[in-house]
Enzyme design. Structure first.
Site, short mmCIF file in Angstrom:
data_model
loop_
_atom_site.label_atom_id
_atom_site.label_comp_id
_atom_site.label_asym_id
_atom_site.label_seq_id
_atom_site.Cartn_x
_atom_site.Cartn_y
_atom_site.Cartn_z
CG HIS A 1 -2.12 -0.86 1.02
ND1 HIS A 1 -2.82 -1.42 2.05
CD2 HIS A 1 -2.71 -1.27 -0.11
CE1 HIS A 1 -3.82 -2.13 1.55
NE2 HIS A 1 -3.76 -2.06 0.25
CB CYS B 1 -1.38 -5.94 -17.10
SG CYS B 1 -1.79 -7.60 -16.54
#
Ligand code: PEP
Ligand code: MG
Length: 586
Positions: free
Chosen positions: A200, A500
């Site tokens: 995060h 990706c």
């Protein structure tokens, strides 16, 4: 301009380079400011009198309310992933998993401080034992414990020291809310000991554009106020840097920044071979962000993140209206990924319950194939969204399935997608699929390599573990070899192949992938200009040669070194001051 590299003892004013892992690029010369964690909370001791316990409980709830309100207000001031990450911390403040037992402790006589320390401490230990997504939340829990502790003890915020634009904030570990509270213009850079490339804190730092280096094991040798140069390109923190190094790195970075700010595409190599740069999106905000960036389309729509806080499956109609938006913005230049629920992203409405080992459990297409109606409804919604946006069979968008690991799954999924007039593909992120890529490619029209998971599963190392970041380093040659073989298989079958995972936004890895022959790279929209600028530095044949050299590496650091040496050699050969080679070699 060599910097003394020696990792023993404090710096004592000496120049010392500390190696870490580059997360967000940028070079900052400044001074060290240590992050202060909250006061230690006791974890034992009963001492509140019976008569005072209701008031103690109230004091506890007031603190929780204040902390939750503060975080909520902070999230409301922010946008995108940063806001989502902070909002998820609000849930932790009121999570009954620890709040309920803490209330019982207080009712039994503990102080609010002790009950908080005791129960959040137990919760952290439990999550650490579970590993994976759960363990990733422990940094957030520690942050919440600190906040509650400060509130209970009447200590005015903040753990943040006084910051200036040249401060290099250093910490063992940070929680997203810590840096989200910072105005990006009031801080120089961040360095931490723990924290992965996909955690995060990395996501938030990337969104805010704060240069960030993690995995700097020797960070503790830096004392408060030490002068330091943080190099977010090479993953270095240089204590007491020689002035010549500072001048050279800053000048080079400034030139580079200017190029990034003014970059307007199209993405191509120096000899004008086009490369498609696409956006990873997850909701309306990021679709909007992508619309305002020079991207060629959407290479990955993480649909599960769109519904991560929903307990009931959104209707086909509601889903269709969301997909319609992305099609209206980008036409058929969109690749939608079907729900990748499970593991670190369990959806309440598409989850099979507790698992011992969720990353290796029911996840992605495995859930969709077990509960096929769920997958059918999503595919119907995608087809309907495309129809509403005016797309037809000739302009059909692409749909891919995550976590495909058997050829039969790919075949079955492709049939379902084609039935609806859409173009089928798969995410290659399981080593089994990468190894047998050619067979898979005969079943579908394209593939996109999900490097985050491909590396986690190849190295048997949790992608969210702050301690295993060296294993999950995307420069690990085992992962690079698999990626290369998938690209070769796709080319052989005449199918398009993109990347990706987060590694597509590492500009130097992007060069390697382009050299391997990838058709497109999909990344967070704000990473696109950086990659675009770096790709323009050299010719296609250089990248092809680079890729072949890097594939010979024995480890991740070795792979980086090979790339750096390769560009140093090129620079010498061409007699040109390619900034890229400067970036890589200093
Ligand atoms: C990946 O695994 O690289 C990927 C793109 O998907 P996610 O990060 O959503 O698992
Ligand atoms: Mg994945």
């Amino acid at each position: 301009m060599k910097v003394y590299m020696n990792n023993a003892g404090p710096t004592n004013g000496q120049s010392r380079a500390l190696q870490g892992i580059a997360v967000v690029p940028g070079v900052v010369n400044g001074s060290v400011a240590w992050f202060r964690h909250g006061p230690e909370l006791p974890r034992r001791g009963y001492r509140v009198k019976v008569a005072d316990r209701p008031a103690e409980l109230e004091r506890f709830h007031d603190a929780l309310d204040d902390v939750a309100t503060g975080l909520r207000e902070q999230a409301d001031r922010l946008t995108g992933v940063t806001a989502d990450v902070i909002r998820s911390s609000v849930y932790l403040v009121t999570d009954r998993g620890w709040v309920g037992p803490a209330e019982r402790d207080i009712t039994a006589g503990m102080t609010a401080e002790t009950a908080t320390g005791h129960q959040i401490g137990r919760f952290i230990e439990l999550l650490e034992r579970r590993g994976g997504f759960a363990a990733e939340r422990t940094a957030d829990l520690r942050d919440i414990r600190d906040r509650i502790a400060r509130r209970l003890q009447g200590i005015d915020e903040p753990s943040l020291p006084k910051l200036t634009p040249s401060s290099i904030l250093v910490a063992d570990e940070l929680a997203p809310a810590d840096i989200a509270a910072i105005d990006p213009n009031s801080i120089g850079a961040i360095a931490t000991i723990r924290g992965g490339l996909t955690g995060h804190i990395a996501i938030v730092a990337r969104q805010l554009g704060i240069p960030y280096v993690t995995g700097v094991m020797d960070l503790t040798v830096l004392s408060e106020g030490t002068s330091a140069l943080l190099d977010g390109v090479r993953g270095l923190v240089i204590a007491n840097p020689p002035t010549s190094v500072v001048a050279q790195r800053l000048a080079s970075d400034e030139r580079h920044r200017e190029q990034v700010e003014t970059w307007s595409g199209p993405a191509q190599t120096r000899d004008k071979v086009p490369v498609s740069l696409l956006a990873n999106v997850q909701d309306e905000n990021t679709i909007d962000e992508a619309r305002h960036t020079m991207v060629d389309g959407v290479g990955l729509f993480r649909t599960e993140l769109c519904f991560i806080n929903r307990s009931v499956e959104p209707s086909v109609d509601e889903q269709a209206s969301i997909y319609e938006k992305v099609f209206r913005a980008f036409g058929n230049r969109v690749t939608i990924r079907t729900l990748d629920s499970g593991s670190d992203k369990p959806l309440k409405f598409a989850h099979t319950g507790r698992e011992e080992n969720p990353a290796l459990g029911m996840r992605g297409v495995r859930i969709g194939l077990q509960n096929e109606d769920l997958l059918i409804r999503q595919l119907d919604a995608i087809a309907e969204g495309a129809r509403r946006a005016g797309l037809s069979d000739d302009t059909a968008p692409r749909v891919m399935a995550p976590m495909i690991s058997r050829v039969s799954e790919a075949r079955h999924f492709a049939a379902m997608v084609r039935e609806r007039g859409l173009i089928p593909g798969i995410v290659v992120e399981v080593p089994a699929t990468a190894i047998m890529a050619e067979m898979f490619m005969r079943e579908v029209d394209f593939c996109s390599i999900g490097t985050n998971d491909l590396i986690q599963y190849t190295m048997a190392a949790d992608r969210l573990s702050a301690d295993l970041f060296e294993l999950t380093d995307p420069w690990q040659p085992a992962g690079l070899r698999l990626i290369n073989s998938v690209i070769e298989a796709a080319k052989k079958c005449g199918k398009s192949v993109s990347i990706c995972g987060e590694s597509a936004s590492d500009p130097y890895l992007a060069q390697v992938f382009v050299g391997m022959g990838v058709d497109a790279l999909s990344m967070a929209p704000n990473a696109v200009p950086e990659v675009g600028v770096v790709l323009e530095k050299w010719d296609m044949h250089h990248y092809q040669e680079l890729a072949q050299e890097v594939l010979k590496a024995e480890g991740a650091h070795h792979a980086r070194r090979i790339a750096a040496d390769y560009f140093a050699q090129l620079k010498e050969d061409e007699g040109a001051v390619g900034e890229l080679s400067e970036e890589m070699t200093g």
